[in-house]
Design an enzyme around this catalytic site. Sequence first.
Site, short mmCIF file in Angstrom:
data_model
loop_
_atom_site.label_atom_id
_atom_site.label_comp_id
_atom_site.label_asym_id
_atom_site.label_seq_id
_atom_site.Cartn_x
_atom_site.Cartn_y
_atom_site.Cartn_z
N ARG A 194 -22.01 3.13 5.47
CA ARG A 194 -21.91 4.16 4.44
C ARG A 194 -23.14 5.05 4.43
NH1 ARG A 194 -19.17 0.46 -0.39
NH2 ARG A 194 -17.04 0.58 0.46
N GLU A 210 -14.50 0.22 10.87
CA GLU A 210 -13.13 -0.11 10.50
C GLU A 210 -12.51 -1.10 11.48
OE1 GLU A 210 -11.84 0.38 7.80
OE2 GLU A 210 -13.18 1.89 6.97
N TYR A 225 -3.40 1.78 9.15
CA TYR A 225 -4.56 1.63 8.26
C TYR A 225 -5.79 2.35 8.80
CZ TYR A 225 -8.87 0.09 6.41
OH TYR A 225 -10.13 0.14 5.90
N ASP A 240 -4.52 -1.38 3.29
CA ASP A 240 -4.87 -2.69 3.86
C ASP A 240 -4.46 -3.77 2.87
OD1 ASP A 240 -6.65 -2.36 1.82
OD2 ASP A 240 -8.31 -3.30 2.89
#
Length: 373
Positions: free
Chosen positions: A37, A49, A132, A150
């Site tokens: 992040r 991811e 996703y 998810d």
Amino acid sequence: MNTTSNNIFSLDVSYVKQFQNQLLTWYSENKRSLPWRENQDPYRVWVSEIMLQQTRVDTVIPYFNRFTELFPTLQDLAYADEEKVLKAWEGLGYYSRVRNLQTAVKEVCESYGGKVPDTPKEISGLKGVGPYTAGAVLSIAYGVPEPAVDGNVMRVLSRILLIEEDISKPKTRLIFEKAVRELISHEDPSSFNQGLMELGAIICTPKSPACLLCPMRELCRGFESGRQRELPVKLGKTKVRKAKMVAGVLMSEDGHVLIHKRPSEGLLANMWEFPNTEYVGENKLAEISALESYVEEQVNYEVTLEEKAGYIEHVFSHLKWEIHIWQGKINSMAEDGLLPDDWKWVSVDELDAYPFPVSHQKIIRLIKEALIG
DNA sequence: AACCCGTGGTT
DNA sequence: TAACCAAGGGT
């Protein structure tokens, strides 16, 4: 304001607005600071991811830091040696994830000029990018208002919206995607999607949801009806097959160990291992003869198994290995140059350079303990 | 649709 | 402890 009959969620404008406000406010005040992040670099978001698929945040953090240090850019990963890439993934599991990721990253270099595509159609075409991951990368890296459904999102929304469909069925995901499309903030799709997942991870947990701390409590139909603990509905059982395995730590006269690279498809693809095979039977003779004939078939070596070196159990998601380990030596060798490419003699110290699955890392530990002790 | 694909933490 | 579960995807 009234809901139409074809809207199964009964989501009116004010409900959607409250939903977004509550979620986004909570997320902005409670989000964890995580390595991926730090910025919105699409490559880093993508790597995170993939790593996070079926894998806990705490497990991923050190892997993500090491991986992005080894391969800082998409190009670094694209041009890296696959063995080095697998080594960086060693212990994370689901090793096809990283082989698919490298395939996809090469595709981005060749077909998209090195820039991660920003449309659903293009990014979904990449290897290892499913519904996703496509939505997650698009929304987090590019701010595109796509659903990223998810397990967290299905759990959270099944409770808030009282959706009782069986989430183990593939089709059910579509219902949640529809719900997200109605709810998602177009001002901040990234925080909306991450907020849903963060809520699932911190508040709306599987076993005992912390409803009294939940910012969505007043909007939650599951809480309202006291049924939050019954959701989501998840049917279907998992059976774990047991496999009796025998593995060999086979030493040459000059102290090298025989190892084998697994095939490029299937379980633990392209990972290294000690020679092993499944066997049937109950006694030591069954173990010995199975391993002996396996090694003879594979590399035409005649081996003598000297003593039992240990026993290991390893549980996969769908399989349990019960591995009987034997120590032995090679009697007669084929000509030196005749060893196939996927077989190697290496010194014990050199083992660290090869990617091994955790099950065989346990065997390495046995070897090193024996050498020390 | 059903099954395959890893590992470690929790209950 | 066995079962469940975790920011799923491929075939």
